[in-house]
Design a protein around this motif. Structure first.
Motif, PDB file in Angstrom:
ATOM      1  N   ASN A  89       0.658  -1.371   0.183  1.00 59.67           N
ATOM      2  CA  ASN A  89      -0.492  -0.109   0.016  1.00 59.67           C
ATOM      3  C   ASN A  89       0.574   1.027   0.205  1.00 59.67           C
ATOM      4  OD1 ASN A  89      -2.658  -0.782   0.123  1.00 59.67           O
ATOM      5  ND2 ASN A  89      -3.534  -0.799   1.825  1.00 59.67           N
ATOM      6  N   ILE A  90       2.249   1.113  -0.722  1.00 58.53           N
ATOM      7  CA  ILE A  90       2.920   2.729  -0.487  1.00 58.53           C
ATOM      8  C   ILE A  90       3.914   2.248  -1.524  1.00 58.53           C
ATOM      9  CG2 ILE A  90       4.757   2.927   1.026  1.00 58.53           C
ATOM     10  CD1 ILE A  90       3.661   2.371   3.677  1.00 58.53           C
ATOM     11  N   TYR A 135       6.207   9.547   0.338  1.00 59.51           N
ATOM     12  CA  TYR A 135       5.616   8.244   0.469  1.00 59.51           C
ATOM     13  C   TYR A 135       3.967   8.451   0.043  1.00 59.51           C
ATOM     14  CZ  TYR A 135       9.060   6.309   2.617  1.00 59.51           C
ATOM     15  OH  TYR A 135      10.160   5.976   2.897  1.00 59.51           O
ATOM     16  N   VAL A 171      -0.086   6.942  -0.601  1.00 62.26           N
ATOM     17  CA  VAL A 171      -0.258   6.175   0.686  1.00 62.26           C
ATOM     18  C   VAL A 171      -1.453   5.952   0.419  1.00 62.26           C
ATOM     19  CG1 VAL A 171      -0.869   5.570   3.074  1.00 62.26           C
ATOM     20  CG2 VAL A 171       1.453   6.804   2.969  1.00 62.26           C
ATOM     21  N   LYS A 172      -1.854   4.515   0.135  1.00 62.16           N
ATOM     22  CA  LYS A 172      -3.620   4.713  -0.295  1.00 62.16           C
ATOM     23  C   LYS A 172      -4.474   3.620   0.984  1.00 62.16           C
ATOM     24  CE  LYS A 172      -5.166   4.698  -4.519  1.00 62.16           C
ATOM     25  NZ  LYS A 172      -4.903   3.853  -5.927  1.00 62.16           N
ATOM     26  N   GLU A 200      -6.561   8.927   0.227  1.00 59.86           N
ATOM     27  CA  GLU A 200      -5.471   8.600   0.062  1.00 59.86           C
ATOM     28  C   GLU A 200      -4.429   9.766   0.605  1.00 59.86           C
ATOM     29  OE1 GLU A 200      -3.810   8.676  -4.103  1.00 59.86           O
ATOM     30  OE2 GLU A 200      -6.033   7.989  -4.331  1.00 59.86           O
ATOM     31  N   CYS A 232       1.456  15.987   4.519  1.00 65.93           N
ATOM     32  CA  CYS A 232       0.536  15.591   4.042  1.00 65.93           C
ATOM     33  C   CYS A 232      -0.326  16.151   2.608  1.00 65.93           C
ATOM     34  CB  CYS A 232      -0.296  14.337   4.939  1.00 65.93           C
ATOM     35  SG  CYS A 232      -0.926  13.351   3.749  1.00 65.93           S
ATOM     36  N   HIS A 235      -1.965   8.378   7.404  1.00 62.93           N
ATOM     37  CA  HIS A 235      -0.590   8.259   6.361  1.00 62.93           C
ATOM     38  C   HIS A 235       0.206   8.047   6.645  1.00 62.93           C
ATOM     39  CE1 HIS A 235      -4.488  10.133   4.662  1.00 62.93           C
ATOM     40  NE2 HIS A 235      -4.870   9.114   3.954  1.00 62.93           N
ATOM     41  N   VAL A 239       2.229   5.411   8.424  1.00 64.02           N
ATOM     42  CA  VAL A 239       2.054   4.458   8.215  1.00 64.02           C
ATOM     43  C   VAL A 239       3.648   4.364   7.372  1.00 64.02           C
ATOM     44  CG1 VAL A 239       1.157   3.281   5.873  1.00 64.02           C
ATOM     45  CG2 VAL A 239       0.106   3.630   7.702  1.00 64.02           C
ATOM     46  N   ALA A 240       3.944   5.492   6.940  1.00 59.47           N
ATOM     47  CA  ALA A 240       4.798   6.463   5.815  1.00 59.47           C
ATOM     48  C   ALA A 240       5.903   5.937   6.435  1.00 59.47           C
ATOM     49  CB  ALA A 240       4.787   7.526   5.095  1.00 59.47           C
ATOM     50  N   HIS A 299       6.822   2.738   7.612  1.00 61.21           N
ATOM     51  CA  HIS A 299       7.631   2.067   6.446  1.00 61.21           C
ATOM     52  C   HIS A 299       9.001   2.530   6.589  1.00 61.21           C
ATOM     53  CE1 HIS A 299       8.024   0.215   2.826  1.00 61.21           C
ATOM     54  NE2 HIS A 299       8.370   1.551   2.030  1.00 61.21           N
TER      55      HIS A 299
END
Length: 193
Positions: free
Chosen positions: A35-36, A47, A49-50, A55, A65, A79, A82-83, A86
């Motif tokens: 998803n990235i 990134y 991110v969805k 998104e 963002c 988002h 998550v980024a 990652h």
């Protein structure tokens, strides 16, 4: 890639010509991995991110963002979390220093005195003499007010009527006649007519 081609020219040629960048370089991969995806080759901490209907494009370095929640609140949005996970960056490093104990103590460390009575205020003469008129009030219209607004993220506008007979938009089966079909264009090819 320059370093690879300097040290291992045959490997660089194989990666460029036979394998292709999208197979081994994350920033050239066209789809989503976990998803990235990387969106900017030159800035490796941006990134895309969805997740579900929402998104966002997150720039960890500038702490921004596209959903604007990260920009306004100065706290990482979904988002950004998550980024950061990652990119193996601590989420706490993305939080603004305004939320730390030190800034809180600096803001409320001094004594805050209450405002005195209105007779003790020192108001400049130009402010006292200034005349402020109320805004002009328009008459209310009768009936229900029309609302036109921008759609929110994940929200879609209602589509026009679609005819069950010819498949064109703008009218429906009950109002169908041959003139409406000719003026509104050809129907979609996958709708029986």
């Amino acid at each position: 890639m320059i370093e690879i081609s300097n040290r291992y020219p045959r490997v660089a040629e194989y990666l460029e010509n036979e394998v292709g960048f999208e197979k081994w370089s994350r920033c050239h991969y066209p789809g989503l991995r976990y998803n990235i995806t990387m969106t900017n080759i030159l800035n490796p901490i941006t990134y895309h991110v969805k997740g579900g209907e929402l998104e966002g494009v997150v720039d960890i370095f500038n702490k921004t963002c596209t959903c604007k929640e990260f920009d306004i609140d100065k706290l990482p949005c979904v988002h950004a979390v998550v980024a950061a996970h990652h990119a193996q960056v601590s989420v706490y490093s993305l939080v603004s220093p305004y939320y730390t104990k030190e800034y809180y103590l600096l803001a409320y460390g001094e004594t805050i005195y209450p405002v005195g009575s209105q007779s003790q205020w020192d108001v400049p003469n130009e402010v006292v003499t200034r005349i402020v008129l109320p805004r002009e009030v328009k008459e209310k219209k009768r009936g229900r007010l029309k609302t036109s607004r921008f759609t929110s993220v994940g929200e879609f506008r209602k589509r026009k009527n679609r005819c069950g007979k010819c498949g064109a938009y703008g009218h429906y089966k009950k109002k169908y006649n041959s003139q409406t079909r000719s003026t509104e264009g050809n129907p979609p090819t996958n709708v029986p007519g």
